[in-house]
Design a protein around this motif. Structure first.
Motif, PDB file in Angstrom:
ATOM      1  N   ASN A   1      74.193 -48.477  30.403  1.00 25.78           N
ATOM      2  CA  ASN A   1      75.214 -48.215  31.287  1.00 25.78           C
ATOM      3  C   ASN A   1      74.868 -48.225  32.710  1.00 25.78           C
ATOM      4  OD1 ASN A   1      77.357 -47.190  32.423  1.00 25.78           O
ATOM      5  ND2 ASN A   1      77.422 -45.024  31.438  1.00 25.78           N
ATOM      6  N   ASP A   2      75.078 -49.329  33.298  1.00 18.59           N
ATOM      7  CA  ASP A   2      74.843 -49.355  34.747  1.00 18.59           C
ATOM      8  C   ASP A   2      75.872 -49.540  35.610  1.00 18.59           C
ATOM      9  OD1 ASP A   2      72.093 -49.693  34.136  1.00 18.59           O
ATOM     10  OD2 ASP A   2      71.888 -51.864  34.115  1.00 18.59           O
TER      11      ASP A   2
ATOM     12  N   ALA B   1      74.718 -37.880  29.812  1.00 17.44           N
ATOM     13  CA  ALA B   1      75.713 -36.921  30.699  1.00 17.44           C
ATOM     14  C   ALA B   1      74.769 -36.178  31.649  1.00 17.44           C
ATOM     15  CB  ALA B   1      76.324 -36.081  29.938  1.00 17.44           C
ATOM     16  N   GLY B   2      73.560 -36.005  31.389  1.00 18.32           N
ATOM     17  CA  GLY B   2      72.527 -35.160  32.373  1.00 18.32           C
ATOM     18  C   GLY B   2      71.619 -35.991  33.066  1.00 18.32           C
TER      19      GLY B   2
ATOM     20  N   SER C   1      63.362 -37.334  33.571  1.00 15.21           N
ATOM     21  CA  SER C   1      64.563 -37.057  32.409  1.00 15.21           C
ATOM     22  C   SER C   1      65.214 -35.565  32.624  1.00 15.21           C
ATOM     23  CB  SER C   1      63.881 -36.934  30.912  1.00 15.21           C
ATOM     24  OG  SER C   1      64.852 -36.618  29.970  1.00 15.21           O
ATOM     25  N   GLY C   2      66.433 -35.649  32.676  1.00 11.91           N
ATOM     26  CA  GLY C   2      67.161 -34.548  32.681  1.00 11.91           C
ATOM     27  C   GLY C   2      67.624 -34.282  34.646  1.00 11.91           C
ATOM     28  N   ILE C   3      67.257 -35.264  35.413  1.00 12.29           N
ATOM     29  CA  ILE C   3      67.608 -35.214  36.844  1.00 12.29           C
ATOM     30  C   ILE C   3      68.773 -36.254  36.919  1.00 12.29           C
ATOM     31  CG2 ILE C   3      67.076 -35.538  38.992  1.00 12.29           C
ATOM     32  CD1 ILE C   3      65.790 -33.142  37.778  1.00 12.29           C
TER      33      ILE C   3
ATOM     34  N   ALA D   1      71.868 -39.376  46.005  1.00 11.35           N
ATOM     35  CA  ALA D   1      72.180 -38.039  45.764  1.00 11.35           C
ATOM     36  C   ALA D   1      71.527 -37.593  44.573  1.00 11.35           C
ATOM     37  CB  ALA D   1      73.577 -37.584  45.799  1.00 11.35           C
ATOM     38  N   GLN D   2      71.014 -36.494  44.273  1.00  9.39           N
ATOM     39  CA  GLN D   2      70.230 -35.970  42.964  1.00  9.39           C
ATOM     40  C   GLN D   2      70.550 -34.258  42.877  1.00  9.39           C
ATOM     41  OE1 GLN D   2      66.193 -37.197  43.722  1.00  9.39           O
ATOM     42  NE2 GLN D   2      65.675 -35.215  43.046  1.00  9.39           N
ATOM     43  N   SER D   3      70.620 -34.116  41.545  1.00  7.49           N
ATOM     44  CA  SER D   3      70.625 -32.607  40.919  1.00  7.49           C
ATOM     45  C   SER D   3      69.913 -32.533  39.864  1.00  7.49           C
ATOM     46  CB  SER D   3      71.992 -32.218  41.104  1.00  7.49           C
ATOM     47  OG  SER D   3      72.771 -32.738  39.738  1.00  7.49           O
ATOM     48  N   PRO D   4      69.407 -31.138  39.499  1.00  7.83           N
ATOM     49  CA  PRO D   4      68.656 -30.900  38.327  1.00  7.83           C
ATOM     50  C   PRO D   4      69.677 -31.017  37.076  1.00  7.83           C
ATOM     51  CG  PRO D   4      69.008 -28.791  39.631  1.00  7.83           C
ATOM     52  CD  PRO D   4      69.416 -30.013  40.309  1.00  7.83           C
ATOM     53  N   ARG D   5      70.790 -30.870  37.419  1.00 13.38           N
ATOM     54  CA  ARG D   5      71.975 -30.965  36.112  1.00 13.38           C
ATOM     55  C   ARG D   5      73.192 -31.427  36.727  1.00 13.38           C
ATOM     56  NH1 ARG D   5      70.509 -25.655  37.336  1.00 13.38           N
ATOM     57  NH2 ARG D   5      72.415 -24.601  37.793  1.00 13.38           N
ATOM     58  N   VAL D   6      74.191 -32.010  35.745  1.00 13.07           N
ATOM     59  CA  VAL D   6      75.564 -32.747  36.437  1.00 13.07           C
ATOM     60  C   VAL D   6      76.081 -31.604  37.625  1.00 13.07           C
ATOM     61  CG1 VAL D   6      77.529 -33.808  35.730  1.00 13.07           C
ATOM     62  CG2 VAL D   6      75.667 -34.020  34.252  1.00 13.07           C
TER      63      VAL D   6
END
Length: 394
Positions: A28-29, A53-54, A83-85, A106-111
């Protein structure tokens, strides 16, 4: 062109397209961006790969500037394989002095957690800087980054803008040395209204001025000039008509003329969107002006019975190239990428639009365009477009 995926050459008509094989049907790109480096004659492409999703990561590859053949290494993991970021909304630009590409995201530890903005340098040989560098952090959400390059060949900096949910829009200058990590150099308040969103900055910088644009809470596209070090100058100025709901702006220009494009929700039951543009000049050192007779909005694509959305723009020698998603197809659930050519000196279409795919079997979305001028080529009228094809199979 029936089997083409991306990118395509603008000559200025659409040339042959190349399937560069960046992703497979099992991935899924999404949300691609593209930039060019003249010294090494390569395009660099970045995109977001969603695993769950996460969990989403940033990927990149390089393409030969003439043949568009992928250049090894074929798949570059820009963001850490953690994994999970959730890493999202990558953007890329080139610095013509250091010949480096700067990728921001941008990044976050969860959605649904607050995000931070990071960057990393992609080398011409496909290697990466040792570390990613934080640009926007804090307890408030930092997101929607965009990056503009520098084609002048004077220094090794790029300009980055992003949204701070508590303060408004932020800007910074980021050095991209040929060795070592990118270096953040200060931080500026591009705006001070916390509800401002969707910032974009010109990918091409050919003088000491660049233009940033965004959407305010009233649904109006606004803009403000910045110096080449990311410092805002002049005042925030309305670019679009505030009567209707405008969004997703983009901008590119040559240092004296810029073209701003955006998506507008039309009055047709409030559900259809058209693409508009407006030409912006620099008056003095910091003032946005809208030269006559183009004081009004210049329409790029406005069919009242179809959606036109997600525009992207690049400056070429005597024209701007605007691409956008166009669902003019008679087959439900499909769309094409339309390409319009807008005169540099007159905000009007200067030749017929093209459709890249030309079929009714694919949903093509999220186009991004860049010219070779953005990477230091002063005379070329060529560039490339990248986009996503959505798998329509069950």
């Amino acid at each position: 062109l029936d089997d083409a995926t991306y990118p395509v050459v603008l000559d200025p008509v659409i040339g042959s397209a190349t399937d560069v094989g960046l992703s497979s049907v099992n991935q899924n790109d999404t949300k691609p961006d593209i930039a060019f480096d003249l010294t090494n004659n390569i395009y660099a492409v970045c995109w977001q790969r969603v695993f769950s999703a996460g969990d989403a990561q940033i990927r990149a590859t390089r393409l030969n500037g003439n043949s568009f053949a992928p250049v090894a290494p074929l798949l570059i993991g820009v963001s850490p394989f953690s994994s999970g970021i959730f890493h999202e909304k990558p953007a890329i630009a080139n610095n013509n002095f250091s010949d480096q590409f700067l990728i921001v995201w941008a990044q976050s530890p969860r959605v649904f957690a607050p995000r931070d903005v990071f960057c990393r340098t992609l080398r011409p040989d496909g290697s990466l800087s040792a570390n990613s560098v934080a640009l926007g952090t804090g307890t408030a959400d930092q997101f929607e980054p965009d990056v503009g390059g520098d084609a002048r060949g004077f220094d090794d900096d790029c300009v980055v803008v992003w949204t701070d949910a508590s303060q408004g829009l932020r800007s910074t200058q980021v050095a991209t040395p040929a060795a070592g990590d990118p270096i953040k150099q200060g931080e500026n308040a591009l705006t001070t209204t916390a509800s401002d969103r969707q910032p974009a900055v010109s990918k091409t910088m050919l003088t000491s001025r660049t233009l940033a644009v965004w959407r305010n809470s009233a649904g109006t596209i606004q803009g403000r000039f910045m110096t080449n070090n990311g410092s805002p100058v002049g005042t925030e100025t309305n670019i679009s008509d505030s009567v209707l709901n405008d969004s997703t702006p983009d901008v590119d220009g040559d240092g004296s003329v810029w073209l701003v494009v955006w998506e507008q929700l039309t009055s047709n039951a409030g559900i259809l969107t058209d693409v508009f543009c407006r030409r912006v000049n620099l008056t003095g050192s910091s003032t946005l002006s809208f030269p006559a007779p183009e004081a009004g909005l210049g329409v790029v694509g406005t069919n009242p019975n179809e959606n036109e959305r997600d525009p992207s723009v690049s400056i070429h020698n005597i024209r701007f190239v605007v691409c956008y998603e166009d669902d003019r197809s008679t087959t439900a659930g499909t769309s094409d990428i339309a390409v319009a050519y807008v005169g540099r000196d007159v905000c009007q279409e200067c030749q017929s639009r093209n459709l890249i795919r030309g079929t009714n079997t694919t949903k093509s979305v999220l186009p991004a365009v860049c010219s070779r001028r953005s990477g230091g080529d002063p005379d070329s009228d060529r560039g490339a477009i990248i986009w996503c094809d959505v798998d329509l199979l069950p």
